[in-house]
Motif scaffolding. Structure first.
Motif, PDB file in Angstrom:
ATOM      1  N   SER A  51       0.848  -1.188   0.000  1.00 20.94           N
ATOM      2  CA  SER A  51       0.000   0.000   0.000  1.00 20.94           C
ATOM      3  C   SER A  51       0.885   1.239   0.000  1.00 20.94           C
ATOM      4  O   SER A  51       2.102   1.146   0.187  1.00 20.94           O
ATOM      5  N   PHE A  52       0.277   2.374  -0.236  1.00 23.65           N
ATOM      6  CA  PHE A  52       1.022   3.630  -0.161  1.00 23.65           C
ATOM      7  C   PHE A  52       0.125   4.724   0.405  1.00 23.65           C
ATOM      8  O   PHE A  52      -1.112   4.644   0.316  1.00 23.65           O
ATOM      9  N   LEU A  53       0.751   5.715   1.013  1.00 24.23           N
ATOM     10  CA  LEU A  53       0.038   6.898   1.476  1.00 24.23           C
ATOM     11  C   LEU A  53       0.086   7.957   0.391  1.00 24.23           C
ATOM     12  O   LEU A  53       1.004   7.982  -0.422  1.00 24.23           O
ATOM     13  N   PHE A  54      -0.866   8.833   0.381  1.00 24.94           N
ATOM     14  CA  PHE A  54      -0.837   9.946  -0.561  1.00 24.94           C
ATOM     15  C   PHE A  54      -1.646  11.106  -0.002  1.00 24.94           C
ATOM     16  O   PHE A  54      -2.418  10.946   0.944  1.00 24.94           O
ATOM     17  N   THR A  55      -1.445  12.278  -0.578  1.00 22.22           N
ATOM     18  CA  THR A  55      -2.181  13.475  -0.184  1.00 22.22           C
ATOM     19  C   THR A  55      -3.341  13.678  -1.149  1.00 22.22           C
ATOM     20  O   THR A  55      -3.166  13.535  -2.368  1.00 22.22           O
ATOM     21  N   THR A  84      -9.475   2.690  -0.375  1.00 27.95           N
ATOM     22  CA  THR A  84      -8.805   3.895   0.111  1.00 27.95           C
ATOM     23  C   THR A  84      -9.402   4.275   1.452  1.00 27.95           C
ATOM     24  O   THR A  84     -10.626   4.284   1.614  1.00 27.95           O
ATOM     25  N   GLU A  85      -8.525   4.582   2.426  1.00 23.08           N
ATOM     26  CA  GLU A  85      -8.996   5.027   3.726  1.00 23.08           C
ATOM     27  C   GLU A  85      -8.266   6.300   4.130  1.00 23.08           C
ATOM     28  O   GLU A  85      -7.097   6.481   3.813  1.00 23.08           O
ATOM     29  N   GLN A 139      -5.444  16.078   3.086  1.00 22.60           N
ATOM     30  CA  GLN A 139      -5.253  15.114   4.169  1.00 22.60           C
ATOM     31  C   GLN A 139      -4.536  13.876   3.613  1.00 22.60           C
ATOM     32  O   GLN A 139      -4.440  13.704   2.400  1.00 22.60           O
ATOM     33  N   ILE A 140      -4.037  13.056   4.520  1.00 25.09           N
ATOM     34  CA  ILE A 140      -3.320  11.856   4.124  1.00 25.09           C
ATOM     35  C   ILE A 140      -4.297  10.678   4.016  1.00 25.09           C
ATOM     36  O   ILE A 140      -5.104  10.446   4.924  1.00 25.09           O
ATOM     37  N   TYR A 141      -4.196   9.959   2.917  1.00 23.82           N
ATOM     38  CA  TYR A 141      -5.009   8.765   2.683  1.00 23.82           C
ATOM     39  C   TYR A 141      -4.080   7.576   2.421  1.00 23.82           C
ATOM     40  O   TYR A 141      -2.897   7.748   2.104  1.00 23.82           O
TER      41      TYR A 141
END
Length: 428
Positions: free
Chosen positions: A297-301, A320-321, A309-311
């Protein structure tokens, strides 16, 4: 991208020298005194560098140790039989590090021994070898080993940084330089110089390549560059945004932001075939991907909720959370190797500061007290965060420990620097 675009509009007057200097501004209370004795040189001529001084500066920069001044030492032992504990008790040093360097042809061997003064015993020893031209890096490796022995945390001194510097040309366009340097800012090497902006440098997981965005073609495009050979390759040339490259942990794919199909979304490029796969599909701006260490998984803005916000996007489920909820602005997340701590830019009372977010407890802690912080990058051992900020009217790099207890600045001798990226552990 939100703040990157902001900074793109604020490209500042620059610099003629990208050499960084260390200015320690805050350390822990009651740091541990340690004596780093000048290492004996056993080769021909003179030593290629003062390697003990490099180790001493590493310890000082950690903020956790108080190195003993050489002028206060009562002797300069280089072997165990020359270590007299009473001498070190007399100057209240808790540990003594001695060493010997030997040059053989183009090679260099550096042996070290660490002694506990109170217990009167040797607690660590070792030898590091490498090319004579890497004398400073060998010293950093000694620092890493000793630091781990004394703290239980692997050191990250033998790593490198890349950053972007700018030199103003009063009669024309500014010069932008992508610069590679040791973790203490020493030995800067310009990887790329351009009259067009350079942004978003990113390391490959093996530390042998970097990716970045360059405007040299007249619009943003993603390039990769091999450090050893200088070989460059343009990876994207699409209309609109081509930004925020981020290698996957296995190096097989690269996440990036493209707007070729409309709004900015995150795509994955297979690095073997160069085939693109669109991952996010949303009318909002999705940007700044940062991989989780397991690559699943990866985080993104994203501003899909109205504000950045960060998802988190799960590649297996496609779900997606939302990750961050505290405050109205959180962006540019970078995940530590432990997969738990995330450093990011957090807006509080109108100021942009560096914060750390715990993915398990969802606790967010602001680490800095300046007001225009940007581009956090975390050390591979997870102990320090490097970021860009303003100091006076200059753009500089600063660092803060993940508990906020240690802080230091790395301004260039002149001009401005920004967009730092801390390397993974590297071999040479």
């Amino acid at each position: 991208m939100f703040r990157s675009l902001f900074f793109l509009l604020l490209l500042l007057p620059g610099m003629a020298n990208a050499q960084l200097v260390i200015e320690i501004t805050q350390g822990v209370d009651d740091p541990t005194p340690v004596a780093v004795v000048p290492f004996a040189w056993e080769g021909a001529g003179t030593a290629p560098a003062d390697m003990a001084e490099v180790v001493q500066e590493d310890f000082e920069r950690s903020g956790q140790f108080s190195p003993v001044a050489r002028a206060d030492m009562l002797g300069f032992p280089s072997r165990e039989e020359e270590v007299f504990y009473r001498d070190w008790r007399a100057i209240a040093s808790e540990y003594v590090l001695i060493g010997r360097a030997r040059g053989e042809g183009d090679g260099l061997s550096l042996s070290y021994e660490l002694y506990d003064v109170l217990r009167q015993t040797r607690i660590a020893e070792g030898t590091v070898t490498g090319p004579v031209g890497e004398a400073r890096m060998l010293a950093h490796r000694v620092s890493d080993a000793v630091y781990e022995k004394l703290t239980g945390i692997p050191g990250a001194f033998a790593t490198r940084l890349i950053y972007v510097s700018v030199t103003r040309n009063p009669t024309g366009k500014d010069y932008y330089r992508l610069t590679l340097a040791d973790s203490d800012g020493a030995r800067p090497i310009v990887l790329l110089e351009s009259r067009e902006p350079i942004m978003s440098p990113s390391w490959s997981p093996d530390g042998k390549q970097v990716a970045y965005v360059s405007f040299e073609t007249g619009r943003p495009a993603i390039f990769r560059q091999v450090l050893a050979s200088g070989e460059r390759e343009q990876l994207t040339n699409f209309r609109g945004l081509n930004s925020s490259p981020a290698w996957s942990p296995d190096g097989n794919s690269m996440a990036m932001v493209l707007s070729k199909d409309g709004s900015p979304d995150i795509y994955l490029m297979d690095m073997a075939s160069r085939r693109l796969t669109r991952v996010t599909r949303h009318y909002a701006i999705d940007t700044e991907p940062s991989w989780m260490p397991d690559g699943r998984s990866f985080l993104f803005t994203s501003d899909r909720g109205g504000r950045p916000q960060i998802y988190r996007y799960d590649l297996r489920s496609g779900l997606t959370e939302r990750v961050t909820f505290e405050g109205s602005y959180n962006a540019r997340a970078r995940v530590a190797q432990d997969g738990r701590n995330v450093v990011l830019v957090h807006q509080r009372e109108g100021e942009y500061q560096i914060a750390i977010h715990d993915l398990v407890t969802n606790r967010l802690q602001v680490l800095t007290n300046t007001d225009l912080d940007e581009s956090p990058s975390i050390a591979p051992n997870g102990s320090m965060v490097l970021y860009a900020t303003k100091y006076g009217d200059r753009g500089i790099l600063s660092a803060v420990s993940v508990d906020g207890g240690v802080k230091f600045r790395l301004p260039a001798r002149s001009g401005d620097v920004r967009e730092p990226a801390w390397s993974p552990y590297m071999q040479f």
